[in-house]
Design a protein around this motif. Structure first.
Motif, PDB file in Angstrom:
ATOM      1  N   LYS A 154       3.191  -5.782  -0.865  1.00  0.00           N
ATOM      2  CA  LYS A 154       3.188  -5.073  -2.132  1.00  0.00           C
ATOM      3  C   LYS A 154       2.637  -3.671  -1.943  1.00  0.00           C
ATOM      4  N   GLU A 155       3.243  -2.728  -2.643  1.00  0.00           N
ATOM      5  CA  GLU A 155       2.773  -1.355  -2.557  1.00  0.00           C
ATOM      6  C   GLU A 155       1.400  -1.217  -3.211  1.00  0.00           C
ATOM      7  N   LEU A 156       0.577  -0.364  -2.644  1.00  0.00           N
ATOM      8  CA  LEU A 156      -0.715  -0.084  -3.245  1.00  0.00           C
ATOM      9  C   LEU A 156      -0.521   0.750  -4.503  1.00  0.00           C
ATOM     10  N   PRO A 157      -1.428   0.604  -5.491  1.00  0.00           N
ATOM     11  CA  PRO A 157      -1.261   1.329  -6.752  1.00  0.00           C
ATOM     12  C   PRO A 157      -1.331   2.838  -6.597  1.00  0.00           C
ATOM     13  N   ALA A 158      -1.989   3.319  -5.552  1.00  0.00           N
ATOM     14  CA  ALA A 158      -2.117   4.766  -5.322  1.00  0.00           C
ATOM     15  C   ALA A 158      -2.363   5.001  -3.834  1.00  0.00           C
ATOM     16  N   PRO A 159      -2.006   6.165  -3.330  1.00  0.00           N
ATOM     17  CA  PRO A 159      -2.277   6.476  -1.917  1.00  0.00           C
ATOM     18  C   PRO A 159      -3.772   6.384  -1.613  1.00  0.00           C
ATOM     19  N   LEU A 160      -4.072   5.911  -0.421  1.00  0.00           N
ATOM     20  CA  LEU A 160      -5.468   5.807  -0.012  1.00  0.00           C
ATOM     21  C   LEU A 160      -6.046   7.193   0.266  1.00  0.00           C
ATOM     22  N   PRO A 161      -7.327   7.376   0.005  1.00  0.00           N
ATOM     23  CA  PRO A 161      -7.968   8.663   0.318  1.00  0.00           C
ATOM     24  C   PRO A 161      -7.933   8.932   1.825  1.00  0.00           C
ATOM     25  N   LEU A 162      -8.063  10.168   2.160  1.00  0.00           N
ATOM     26  CA  LEU A 162      -8.055  10.559   3.564  1.00  0.00           C
ATOM     27  C   LEU A 162      -9.199   9.874   4.309  1.00  0.00           C
TER      28      LEU A 162
END
Length: 225
Positions: free
Chosen positions: A14-22
């Motif tokens: 499943k796709e994550l709800p938002a991109p992970l922080p750097l």
């Protein structure tokens, strides 16, 4: 984030709800097994046993009263139909909950994605985890419940069935019915060990499959949620 998705593109569920922080990376992602949810969250086995006992009692009662064979069969069918319906409904719910669920362990947090009708996401920073445990069941799957420093933010009803049963006053989120629970426990233990003191905790598995082994932090985190 592209690197993490590329690394897990063959197993990501499943796709994550938002991109992970750097600087944050995905360590593991998975979901509960259908069998584990059906047996331990929706209690299909107990329901089947209940209807089985009722069926045996009805057959014996009609036979002892001298009822004709045709009436005995019809009486049994009237009970078998709701039994099959109930088991089918529970199995369907277990399948829906499994499809909607996804657990993600990153280097900074644990993400719960759940919700059949209304998809939701709960983020639990690793620095807020104060205790963890591993329970292995007879079928080889396992549960990993863990305590958090701010239990008020965890809703038992909202997170069910991804929560430790009967812990109403101090709810504990739980990675439930994991088919590879021992591997996930090792990854979680490694991730927790990499957290800065005083939030680091250790995770150990009990040799007894029927007993939960919890390990609390020596100095739990006191940071505000």
């Amino acid at each position: 984030m592209k690197q993490d998705h590329h690394q897990f593109e063959s197993v990501q569920l499943k796709e994550l709800p938002a991109p992970l922080p750097l600087g944050e990376r995905v360590i593991w992602q998975g979901k509960p097994s259908f069998k584990g949810l059906a047996l331990r969250s929706f209690h299909i086995r107990e329901v089947a046993i209940y209807f089985g006992v009722l069926l045996a009692w009805r057959l014996w009662s009609n036979w002892s009263q001298g009822a004709p064979a045709r009436e005995i069969i019809i009486s049994a069918l009237w009970l078998i139909a709701p039994a099959i319906s109930a088991i089918a409904v529970l199995a369907g719910l277990a399948l829906l909950f499994r499809r909607a669920a996804c657990y993600t362990l990153t280097s900074k947090r644990v993400l719960f994605q759940f919700g059949v009708a209304l998809p939701m996401t709960m983020n639990i920073p690793l620095s807020k985890i104060t205790s963890a445990a591993l329970r292995i069941h007879r079928d080889g799957s396992g549960d990993i419940p863990f305590g958090v420093s701010d239990g008020k933010r965890v809703s038992y009803l909202l997170l069910w069935p991804h929560i430790r049963p009967w812990r109403l006053r101090a709810p504990e989120p739980m990675l439930c019915a994991l088919p590879d629970a021992a591997i996930v426990a090792a990854k979680l233990s490694e991730a927790l060990g990499g957290q800065p003191a005083p939030a680091a905790v250790a995770l150990s598995a009990s040799a007894n499959r029927n007993q939960v082994s919890g390990v609390a932090a020596n100095t739990p985190s006191t940071a505000a949620a």
